[in-house]
Write a protein that holds these residues in place. Structure first.
Motif, PDB file in Angstrom:
ATOM      1  N   GLY A   1       0.833  -1.200   0.000  1.00 38.99           N
ATOM      2  CA  GLY A   1       0.000   0.000   0.000  1.00 38.99           C
ATOM      3  C   GLY A   1       0.865   1.246   0.000  1.00 38.99           C
ATOM      4  N   ARG A   2       0.317   2.278   0.520  1.00 37.22           N
ATOM      5  CA  ARG A   2       1.054   3.536   0.606  1.00 37.22           C
ATOM      6  C   ARG A   2       2.191   3.409   1.603  1.00 37.22           C
ATOM      7  NH1 ARG A   2      -3.424   8.302   0.945  1.00 37.22           N
ATOM      8  NH2 ARG A   2      -4.001   8.207  -1.238  1.00 37.22           N
ATOM      9  N   PRO A   3       3.242   4.191   1.374  1.00 35.80           N
ATOM     10  CA  PRO A   3       4.297   4.220   2.392  1.00 35.80           C
ATOM     11  C   PRO A   3       3.790   4.950   3.631  1.00 35.80           C
ATOM     12  CG  PRO A   3       4.738   5.821   0.671  1.00 35.80           C
ATOM     13  CD  PRO A   3       3.537   5.023   0.233  1.00 35.80           C
ATOM     14  N   GLU A   4       4.497   4.776   4.729  1.00 36.54           N
ATOM     15  CA  GLU A   4       4.109   5.483   5.944  1.00 36.54           C
ATOM     16  C   GLU A   4       4.303   6.985   5.751  1.00 36.54           C
ATOM     17  OE1 GLU A   4       5.532   4.184   9.732  1.00 36.54           O
ATOM     18  OE2 GLU A   4       5.962   2.205   8.910  1.00 36.54           O
ATOM     19  N   LEU A   5       3.494   7.769   6.457  1.00 40.08           N
ATOM     20  CA  LEU A   5       3.630   9.215   6.410  1.00 40.08           C
ATOM     21  C   LEU A   5       4.784   9.609   7.315  1.00 40.08           C
ATOM     22  CD1 LEU A   5       2.658  11.961   5.465  1.00 40.08           C
ATOM     23  CD2 LEU A   5       1.006  11.952   7.315  1.00 40.08           C
TER      24      LEU A   5
ATOM     25  N   TYR B   1       4.095  10.203   0.293  1.00 40.60           N
ATOM     26  CA  TYR B   1       2.869   9.559   0.765  1.00 40.60           C
ATOM     27  C   TYR B   1       1.720   9.695  -0.229  1.00 40.60           C
ATOM     28  CZ  TYR B   1      -1.019   8.359   3.828  1.00 40.60           C
ATOM     29  OH  TYR B   1      -2.136   7.787   4.378  1.00 40.60           O
ATOM     30  N   SER B   2       1.574  10.904  -0.804  1.00 41.10           N
ATOM     31  CA  SER B   2       0.394  11.166  -1.636  1.00 41.10           C
ATOM     32  C   SER B   2       0.621  10.972  -3.127  1.00 41.10           C
ATOM     33  CB  SER B   2      -0.088  12.598  -1.396  1.00 41.10           C
ATOM     34  OG  SER B   2       0.876  13.514  -1.898  1.00 41.10           O
ATOM     35  N   GLY B   3       1.873  11.009  -3.562  1.00 42.80           N
ATOM     36  CA  GLY B   3       2.137  10.907  -4.995  1.00 42.80           C
ATOM     37  C   GLY B   3       2.045  12.241  -5.705  1.00 42.80           C
TER      38      GLY B   3
ATOM     39  N   TRP C   1       3.326  20.795  -3.224  1.00 44.82           N
ATOM     40  CA  TRP C   1       3.131  20.932  -1.778  1.00 44.82           C
ATOM     41  C   TRP C   1       3.756  22.231  -1.284  1.00 44.82           C
ATOM     42  CZ3 TRP C   1      -0.298  18.556   1.003  1.00 44.82           C
ATOM     43  CH2 TRP C   1      -0.724  17.289   0.645  1.00 44.82           C
ATOM     44  N   ARG C   2       4.944  22.545  -1.784  1.00 42.30           N
ATOM     45  CA  ARG C   2       5.612  23.782  -1.353  1.00 42.30           C
ATOM     46  C   ARG C   2       4.825  25.011  -1.794  1.00 42.30           C
ATOM     47  NH1 ARG C   2      11.141  21.018  -2.954  1.00 42.30           N
ATOM     48  NH2 ARG C   2      11.570  20.056  -0.941  1.00 42.30           N
ATOM     49  N   VAL C   3       4.329  24.982  -3.019  1.00 39.96           N
ATOM     50  CA  VAL C   3       3.515  26.104  -3.505  1.00 39.96           C
ATOM     51  C   VAL C   3       2.250  26.237  -2.660  1.00 39.96           C
ATOM     52  CG1 VAL C   3       2.098  26.880  -5.463  1.00 39.96           C
ATOM     53  CG2 VAL C   3       4.426  26.078  -5.845  1.00 39.96           C
TER      54      VAL C   3
END
Length: 114
Positions: free
Chosen positions: A24-28, A47-49, A55-57
Motif C-alpha cells: 500500500g502507501r508508504p508510511e507518512l 505519501y500522496s504521490g 506541496w511547497r507552492v
C-alpha cells in the motif's frame, strides 16, 4: 434492485501459494532526502504521490493568504515522525529538538536510526 455484495476470494487449491497483497502507501514520514527545511513537503509527496513542488507552492499560498501555511508546516514538522536516517548522517541540533518534541507529544519513542 439487488444489492451486490462482493464475493470472498476463492480458496487456494492444494499446492498453490497465495501472493501477498500489493504494498500500500508508504508510511507518512518526513523525508530525509527531499528536504529544504524539515522534509515535510518531501514526506507528503512520497505519501500522496503529488509532486513536492506543488506541496511547497500550497504552503506558500496558505502563508500569503493569511499565515496558516507556516503554522501548519510547523505542526506537521513536529507531528510527523522522521524517516530513516542515512548511516553517515548525524542529526542537527534542531532535528534533535524536533525529535524530542515529537516523542513528548506522541508518547512514543522513535525507531533508532538504521
Amino acid at each position: 434492485m439487488t444489492n451486490s455484495v462482493p464475493l470472498p476470494p476463492p480458496a487456494d487449491a492444494p499446492g498453490e501459494t497465495r501472493q501477498p497483497p500489493p504494498a500500500g502507501r508508504p508510511e507518512l514520514r518526513r523525508s530525509t532526502t527531499d528536504r529544504m527545511a524539515g522534509g515535510v513537503c518531501g514526506g507528503l509527496a512520497d505519501y500522496s504521490g503529488i509532486d513536492t513542488v506543488l506541496w511547497r507552492v500550497g504552503f506558500v499560498g496558505l502563508t500569503v493568504a493569511g499565515g496558516a501555511g507556516v503554522l501548519v508546516y510547523l505542526l506537521l514538522w513536529v507531528l510527523m515522525p522522521a524517516g530513516p536516517a542515512r548511516a553517515d548522517e548525524t542529526p542537527s541540533p534542531l532535528e534533535r529538538l524536533v525529535q524530542r518534541l515529537h516523542e513528548a507529544l506522541t508518547g512514543r519513542r522513535a525507531a533508532p536510526p538504521r
